[in-house]
Design a protein around this motif. Structure first.
Motif, PDB file in Angstrom:
ATOM      1  N   LEU A  32     -23.732 126.667  26.466  1.00 40.66           N
ATOM      2  CA  LEU A  32     -24.383 126.440  25.182  1.00 40.66           C
ATOM      3  C   LEU A  32     -24.638 127.803  24.565  1.00 40.66           C
ATOM      4  N   SER A  33     -24.143 127.989  23.351  1.00 34.56           N
ATOM      5  CA  SER A  33     -24.314 129.324  22.775  1.00 34.56           C
ATOM      6  C   SER A  33     -24.823 129.316  21.346  1.00 34.56           C
ATOM      7  N   ASN A  34     -24.955 128.160  20.758  1.00 33.99           N
ATOM      8  CA  ASN A  34     -25.493 128.132  19.400  1.00 33.99           C
ATOM      9  C   ASN A  34     -26.774 127.318  19.360  1.00 33.99           C
ATOM     10  N   PRO A  35     -27.870 127.917  19.796  1.00 30.70           N
ATOM     11  CA  PRO A  35     -29.102 127.124  19.844  1.00 30.70           C
ATOM     12  C   PRO A  35     -29.555 126.717  18.436  1.00 30.70           C
ATOM     13  N   TRP A  37     -32.652 125.700  17.896  1.00 29.64           N
ATOM     14  CA  TRP A  37     -34.078 125.994  17.765  1.00 29.64           C
ATOM     15  C   TRP A  37     -34.427 127.276  18.486  1.00 29.64           C
ATOM     16  N   ALA A 103     -33.528 128.380  14.789  1.00 28.93           N
ATOM     17  CA  ALA A 103     -33.160 129.626  15.467  1.00 28.93           C
ATOM     18  C   ALA A 103     -32.957 130.771  14.480  1.00 28.93           C
ATOM     19  N   TYR A 132     -34.915 130.804  23.233  1.00 31.85           N
ATOM     20  CA  TYR A 132     -34.009 129.901  22.527  1.00 31.85           C
ATOM     21  C   TYR A 132     -33.917 128.548  23.209  1.00 31.85           C
ATOM     22  N   TRP A 133     -34.343 128.468  24.462  1.00 34.88           N
ATOM     23  CA  TRP A 133     -34.060 127.261  25.221  1.00 34.88           C
ATOM     24  C   TRP A 133     -35.300 126.563  25.743  1.00 34.88           C
TER      25      TRP A 133
END
Lengths: 148, 344
Positions: A32-35, A37, A103, A132-133
């Motif tokens: 996953l690279s485009n958060p 939030w 984000a 981010y996560w």
């Protein structure tokens, strides 16, 4: 594709040995690279007024007050653009607040909140961490105060 | 946007894996190369650990932990110079023959940070210090960031036969510890062989012993999203939403509770549901156990095995955060394991 259940019956009879249906789902990995939030952990610094106890006995803020505070901070710092930044209050515990913002708004948000001071010039917010996560907002080297 | 994310090191990444776990785990032969065990072992220095699970199994787990005393963490805080570690009884009893885990204070990436794990001493220092210590080291990759001072890592395996007094290699390490890295630092210390033994050579350095019991909190009527049996490669959304939900449970957020009718101006978060509105019955009381302290991965592994046993076919989630900012979350639902590993 190679799942024996979905094969037509004639093909299934051709491979009787492969009938053992594997119930194990295959391993999948995703990066996953485009958060969407980012999560920010803020601490409210209440104004310590004249009777300067070391323990400020101010009542913790409630959600609407926090919302107004942050909204005013965003508008003051960024004007119209700031008023368009939306945030979600996820959790309030004493003087700690956990928030969620888009984000791409994170940097603007942190700058606005970190620079804001209340009317008396003492009240403010401290950014304790962001992530981010993780809605917990990371810990940013705080290490849970283990070395204190 | 007029405020760009300039401080971005590299695009943020979260590594998600969906795999399956055997129904029976032999405690003598733990599959440490497979998830979730490999994830736990990959993180050596953990300071915060959360376990979240539904109620009946949470009570079982708490009973198991209080009977076996597996849930109590022992560690110490101690002020030491690097030289104290490399000499005398401390070196012989803890490093050459025993096994300890240590970490020094300091912000990762900024201050000098020293760590000791499995007999390997790692010194993370800036360039001027590195040039003075006279030891071999490697630059720490900074992913091509500009305007960031290069830092160096020196790794020394102190268990090597050559690492004894009198050998030139070791004398150089001692020289560096006496003349360059000679500051007294706060360390956290954990004896992996005998966690409860406070009488060893560390006693002469006036350690402060600490024990950490889990802090138990209950979150009632939590809406449980549907857990997938399998996550396909392009289903980023499920992976993201589940992680968000798990981390909300771990901060005991009221947003995941049923009947949290908060104004949309305050929060727009909604627990993900299946498209057909039949998920009405999926509310449960959840318990979150939180440990804070200096946790070796062996401690977490033991907790995971205890949790796995107490939970049976039900689910549980473990989230851990390391001193260097790395974090991971594991969701075990029956035989289906999902792990998320990320920075921050």
């Amino acid at each position: 594709m190679a799942n024996p259940d979905t094969l037509p019956p004639n093909e299934q009879t051709q491979h009787p040995k492969r009938k053992r249906t594997s119930t194990k789902p295959p391993t999948t990995s995703i990066t996953l690279s485009n958060p969407h939030w980012s999560y920010i952990h803020l601490q409210h610094l209440p104004s310590t007024t004249a009777n300067s106890n070391t323990t400020p006995n101010t009542t913790p803020l409630d959600a609407p007050t926090i919302h107004l505070h942050l909204r005013s901070a965003l508008t003051q710092f960024l004007g119209l653009h700031g008023s368009a930044i939306a945030f979600d209050i996820l959790k309030i515990e004493h003087h700690n607040v956990w928030l969620r913002v888009q984000a791409e708004d994170r940097v603007a948000f942190v700058a606005a909140i970190g620079g804001w001071v209340g009317k008396d010039g003492r009240e403010g917010w401290r950014v304790k961490g962001w992530s981010y996560w993780d809605a917990g907002g990371g810990s940013d080297g705080d290490a849970g105060g283990l070395f204190d | 946007m007029f405020l760009l994310n300039k401080d971005e090191k590299s695009p943020p990444k979260c590594y998600f894996t969906s795999s399956s776990l055997a129904a029976y785990i032999d405690h003598a032969q733990i599959p440490r190369k497979k998830k979730p065990f490999s994830t736990i072992l990959a993180h050596t220095f953990t300071h915060t650990l959360d376990i979240a699970l539904p109620n009946p199994s949470a009570e079982t787990l708490q009973k198991v932990l209080s009977n076996a005393k597996d849930g109590t963490l022992h560690f110490a805080k101690v002020y030491l110079k690097l030289e104290d570690i490399l000499t005398g009884d401390f070196f012989n009893a803890y490093i050459k023959t025993g096994n300890i885990l240590m970490l020094s204070e300091g912000r990762p990436g900024v201050d000098p940070v020293f760590s000791l794990s499995d007999g390997i001493l790692r010194l993370e220092i800036d360039r001027p210090t590195f040039e003075r210590v006279g030891l071999e080291g490697k630059p720490i990759p900074s992913a091509g960031r500009k305007h960031i001072k290069v830092r160096y890592a020196v790794e020394l395996n102190l268990r090597l036969p050559s690492m004894v007094r009198g050998k030139p290699g070791f004398e150089r390490v001692l020289w560096a510890a006496r003349n360059v890295l000679n500051h007294s630092l706060a360390w956290v210390f954990c004896n992996l062989r005998e966690p409860n033994d406070s009488a060893g050579p560390i006693a002469q350095h006036q350690p402060v012993w600490k024990t950490s019991q889990p802090q138990v909190e209950t979150l009632r009527n939590v809406l449980i999203p549907p857990f997938p049996d399998h996550v396909s490669e392009n289903d980023h959304e499920t992976a993201e939403e589940l992680l968000e939900w798990l981390s909300l449970v771990n901060i005991l957020s009221p947003r995941v509770q049923k009947g949290d009718n908060v104004d949309p101006a305050i929060s727009r978060y909604e627990v993900p549901t299946t498209s057909n509105e039949s998920a009405e019955g999926s509310t449960r009381d959840l318990v979150r156990l939180r440990w804070r302290g200096f946790m070796p991965s062996a401690f977490i592994e033991k907790l995971l095995l205890a949790t796995l046993k107490s939970v049976g076919e039900d689910w549980y989630a473990i989230a851990a955060r390391s001193f260097d900012g790395q974090a991971y979350t594991i969701l075990q639902n029956g035989s289906h394991t999902m792990t998320w590993e990320y920075q921050g």
